[in-house]
Design an enzyme around this catalytic site. Sequence first.
Site, PDB file in Angstrom:
ATOM      1  N   SER A  26       0.808  -1.228   0.000  1.00 47.53           N
ATOM      2  CA  SER A  26       0.000   0.000   0.000  1.00 47.53           C
ATOM      3  C   SER A  26       0.838   1.274   0.000  1.00 47.53           C
ATOM      4  CB  SER A  26      -0.929   0.023   1.219  1.00 47.53           C
ATOM      5  OG  SER A  26      -1.530  -1.223   1.432  1.00 47.53           O
TER       6      SER A  26
ATOM      7  N   HIS B 216       2.850   3.517   8.403  1.00 45.68           N
ATOM      8  CA  HIS B 216       1.872   3.399   9.479  1.00 45.68           C
ATOM      9  C   HIS B 216       2.369   4.131  10.722  1.00 45.68           C
ATOM     10  CE1 HIS B 216      -0.622   0.380   7.435  1.00 45.68           C
ATOM     11  NE2 HIS B 216       0.517  -0.049   6.908  1.00 45.68           N
TER      12      HIS B 216
ATOM     13  N   LYS C 153      -9.402  -6.806   8.162  1.00 44.47           N
ATOM     14  CA  LYS C 153      -8.926  -5.453   8.452  1.00 44.47           C
ATOM     15  C   LYS C 153      -9.591  -4.396   7.594  1.00 44.47           C
ATOM     16  CE  LYS C 153      -4.657  -5.306  10.673  1.00 44.47           C
ATOM     17  NZ  LYS C 153      -3.257  -4.901  10.633  1.00 44.47           N
TER      18      LYS C 153
ATOM     19  N   CYS D 179       7.684  10.156 -22.077  1.00 40.30           N
ATOM     20  CA  CYS D 179       6.373   9.740 -21.563  1.00 40.30           C
ATOM     21  C   CYS D 179       5.458  10.956 -21.533  1.00 40.30           C
ATOM     22  CB  CYS D 179       6.514   9.135 -20.163  1.00 40.30           C
ATOM     23  SG  CYS D 179       4.955   8.879 -19.303  1.00 40.30           S
TER      24      CYS D 179
ATOM     25  N   CYS E  39      -1.883   6.139 -20.075  1.00 41.58           N
ATOM     26  CA  CYS E  39      -1.817   5.210 -21.213  1.00 41.58           C
ATOM     27  C   CYS E  39      -1.005   3.980 -20.851  1.00 41.58           C
ATOM     28  CB  CYS E  39      -1.309   5.903 -22.476  1.00 41.58           C
ATOM     29  SG  CYS E  39       0.467   5.954 -22.676  1.00 41.58           S
TER      30      CYS E  39
END
Lengths: 431, 487
Positions: free
Chosen positions: B48, B52, B254, B404, B441
Site C-alpha cells: 500500500s 503506518h 482489516k 512519456c 496510457c
Amino acid sequence: MGVRNLSCDVLVVGGGAAGLSAANAAADKGAKVLIVEREGELGGILNQCIHNGFGLHRFGEELTGPEFANKDEVKVEANPSIEVELGCSVLELAHDGDRLRATVSSEALGLAHVSCGAIVLACGCRERTRGQINIAGGRPAGVYTAGSAQKLINVDGALVGKRVVILGSGDIGLIMARRMTWEGAKVLMVCELASEPGGLRRNIQQCLVDNDIPLYLSRTVTQVFGHDRLEAVELADVDPATMRPIPGTEQRVECDTLLLSVGLIPENELAKTIGIKIDRATSGPAVDESLETSVPGIFVAGNELHVHDLADYVSEEGEVAGRNAAEFALGERKAGTADIEVVKGENVGGMTPQHVTGSAEGVTIRFRPRKRIQGAEIRVTSAGELVKRARRMIVVPSEMQTIELSADDMAKVTGPIEVSCTPVANGKKGA
Amino acid sequence: MDRVVDVCVIGAGVSGSATARELSRWKLDIEVVEAGYDLACGASRTNSGIVHGGYDPIPGTNKAKYNVLGAHMIPELAKEIGFRYKNNGSLVVAFSEEEVPHVKELVERGAENGVPGVSLIGAEELHALEPNLNPCAVAALKCDTSGVVDPFGMTVAFAENAATNGVRFTFKTRVESLERGEDGLWRLTLSDGSHVSAKAVVNAAGVHAIELHNSVSADKLVAHPRKGEYELLSRDMGPTFAHTMFQTPNALGKGILVSPTVEGNLIVGPDALDVDDPDDTATFPAGLAKVVEQAKKTWPDYNGREVIVNFAGVRPTGADGDFVIGEVADAPGFFDIAAFDSPGLSSAPAVAQDVAAMVAERLGAEPNPAFDGHRDLPPRFLEMTEEEQAAAIAADPRFGHIICRCEHVSEAEVLAAIHAPIPATTVIGVKRRCRAGMGRCQGGFCEPLVAEILCRELGCQINEVMLQGPGSEVAPYLRGEVRHGRA
C-alpha cells in the site's frame, strides 16, 4: 539559458493527419503557422499504418498511411509560412493577455513560450489499456494494445508473439490480426465484448474473413495467466443484457500474445490544462460548427475531437479547424452570436458539434449511431420542424455518420437542433 | 565465480537494501544476492505504500517497537537518501456506533506504543476533513504522523546508497542452499552454480525468508503467505481523500484502505487471500470485484472508473503474527528479518539499523570512515519550475525530449535510470524508477520508445529488450529488416 520566446499566428499541436491539413489550410489563409510535433518526423500515427485503404474519399486513390500523410507533408514543407518543430512537446496552454501561450520543450529549442493568436489541437487519441478494462491475472509480457504492437512490428521491426488472441474488434485490432498473420503468427481469434463488431465492415472482411480468423461476439477475456510471459488467457461468454461475463462459460486458451483493441480515447490532457470543456459522450472537447472549443481561439480536429474511423475525414476536419483558426488569429473571423444546442436524439451516440453559434456558413454534423439499423433515416429537426433528412442503407456504431446542413437548411433552425437515426418508416429500405 | 565475503544479504527488497546500507557504515565486504531481476521484486513493491503510525500492533511486539521507530525515521531518511514521502496522516473510521469502542482501543494502543499525534475525532470534524467519506461514518482515530511513500523508490534509495558505499548487488540469482561449514563460514550455493562464503548471513528473503530460516534452524517457523489485491486509480482521483482511510478492523478482516499515493494517484485495497505459491501475484476477477465492493463502505461513489492498473502482492506473513528479527539461536551468524509483513515497510529502517548493529558486533567490525549516507533524489522534469527546466535542458538537451507524454518524463530521466548505481535494465525497471509508463496510457506510447532507448544504451537488439525478468522480451522476434536502436 532562460525560457525562449517564439511567436506565430496559428500554433498547430500535432503533425498527424489533422495537424498537417490544419497547417496547410491556415497558411493558405495567410497565417504564419508553427507545427509542433513530439515525434522525430511528421505523419503521426499514420507512419505506423503501412496498410492501404487511406485516401479513397480525399484523394480518390487507395494509399498507405505514410503515403496519405506524405501528400500533406509535401505541401507543408514547400510552404514558407509553415515552420515545423520536431521532437517537441507542448507541456501546457495558458492565456497571455488577448493572445494564447503554449509552453513547449525540445532538445533544439529548450524550454520556450510560443505566443500565438490561435491554436489548433490535433493530438490524436490513445488506446484503452488492460488496466482500464481491469483484466485480472498476473502481469506478464505479451499483453499489448494493438497500436503498440503495430509500432513494434512496423517501425521497430520486432514481432510481439506467435500465438495470438485479440480482444476487441476495433479497426487497429483487425488490421493487426491480418498483419501478424502475414508475419507468420497464428491469430487464434478475435473476441468482442459487444454483440456488434467495433471496426469497419470492410476490415472485418479483408482482415478476418479473408484470413480465416474467427470473430466471436459477446465474448471477452477475464484473466491472463503467466509470470514472465503470457501463457494463456481465460475467455468467457458475455451476457448482452448486462455486458458481464456469464459464470460457467470460462475457457482457457493457450497463447503468448494478447492484443487489446478495446477503444480509443481522445488525447485531451493538454486541453484540460487550459480548462477546455470536455464532452462526456465523445471524450473530446465540446465545439461549435467552426470546431472552436469553449476557450476562444482554440480549435480542435481529428481524433482529439472524436475518434474517427477514416483518416480522410480527420484531414477534412483539420482543414476546417485550420481555416477558422487562421481567421481568428488574423482578426477576420465572423464571431458567432447564437448558442443553439445540438441534441442527441434516438440512436445517436457521441456527436459534434455540440452547439452552433452561426460562426460558419453551414454545419457538418458527425455522430456515431448507438446500434445497427438496416435501412435508416437520419433526421435533423429544430423545434419539431424537419430541417433535413437523409437515408442510409445501413448504419452501425463502428461507422461515423456525417450529415451536412447548408446555409439554407440552417435558415430553418429556430431552436435546439435534434439529430436522430431511426429505422425508415413503412418498411421502405435503402435510399 | 566463488567468492568470500564478510556479509551476504539474501534479498534486495526494502529490508535487505536498508540493512545493506546500514552495514556499509562498517568496514565490511558485503554482497546482496537477489533472485529477482531488479530491486523490490516482491512484497516491497506490491504493497500500500503506507507509513503506518504504529497504533495498530500489539504493545510489546517487534511490530510495535520497530513500526514506531521506523515511522519516526522515515521523514528524515527521505531527505537524506532521496525518496518520496508525504505526511498526509491517516484515519481509522468507525462506520457505526458498534465500531467506536474498537477505534477507542486503537487510540489507547497508540498511546501505549508511544505514537505521537493520535486522537479520536467526532463525525463533524471527520466529514469536514473528508467530504467524500461515507456520510454514515460516526468517528475516527486520527493519526498525524502517518504518511505515504513510494515503496519502490525507498528501496532504490537504500540500495543505491549502499552500492555507492561499496555494497555489491547480484540479481537473477537464487540461493539454492546454505550450510555452515566447520570453519564457521556460511556457504551459499547459488542458482548460477557459484558459491558465496560469508561470515554472516542476513535473511531478508521476503516471502521466502521463513523457508530459508527453516533450512538452517531446528526452531521451525510456519509461513502463512497471504495475497492482497489492489486497484490503482488515475491522478484525477488522487484528491478524493486527503488522508489514508482505513476501515475499523472487525471479525471479517482489516477492511479495505483507500489512500492517496505519494505520486497523487488513489490506491484501493488490499484484500487477504491465503496462497500456496508465495510468488503468485496474479489478481482474480472475483477478488477485484470484492475490493471495489468493500471500498464503497469508505467511498460510496466509487464506481471502478479511472482505474489504470490492478495488481497483487503476497505478504510474507508468519503464523504467530510478529516479525522474527535477529540472530538465530542455533545458527550463529545467521540473522533473520522474517515474517516481515505489514508494517514491514514502515519498520524497515529501524530493523535494518538493529540487525546491522548485531552483525557488526558479531563480526567485531570497525566503522567505515568513508561512509557517505547522502543520496540525491534524481531530478524530475515535471516537478521543475520553468527556469529550472530551461536550465536543465541547457545543461543536457535530452531533458527537452519528452518520452512519456502522460507523466512528462524526459529522455534524460530515462537515461539516468539506465545509468544509475543500480541500473534499470528493463522496461519495467525504467518505469518504476522514473515513471515513464506510469500514467494513463500505461506505456502504450512510451513503452516502444523506452525499449528503443534500452536497446541503444545496452547495445542489444530490439528483440532482446526485456519487459521484466528473463523470458519477458517485449517483442521476442525480429522482422526481416530490423531497425536497431538509433545510434
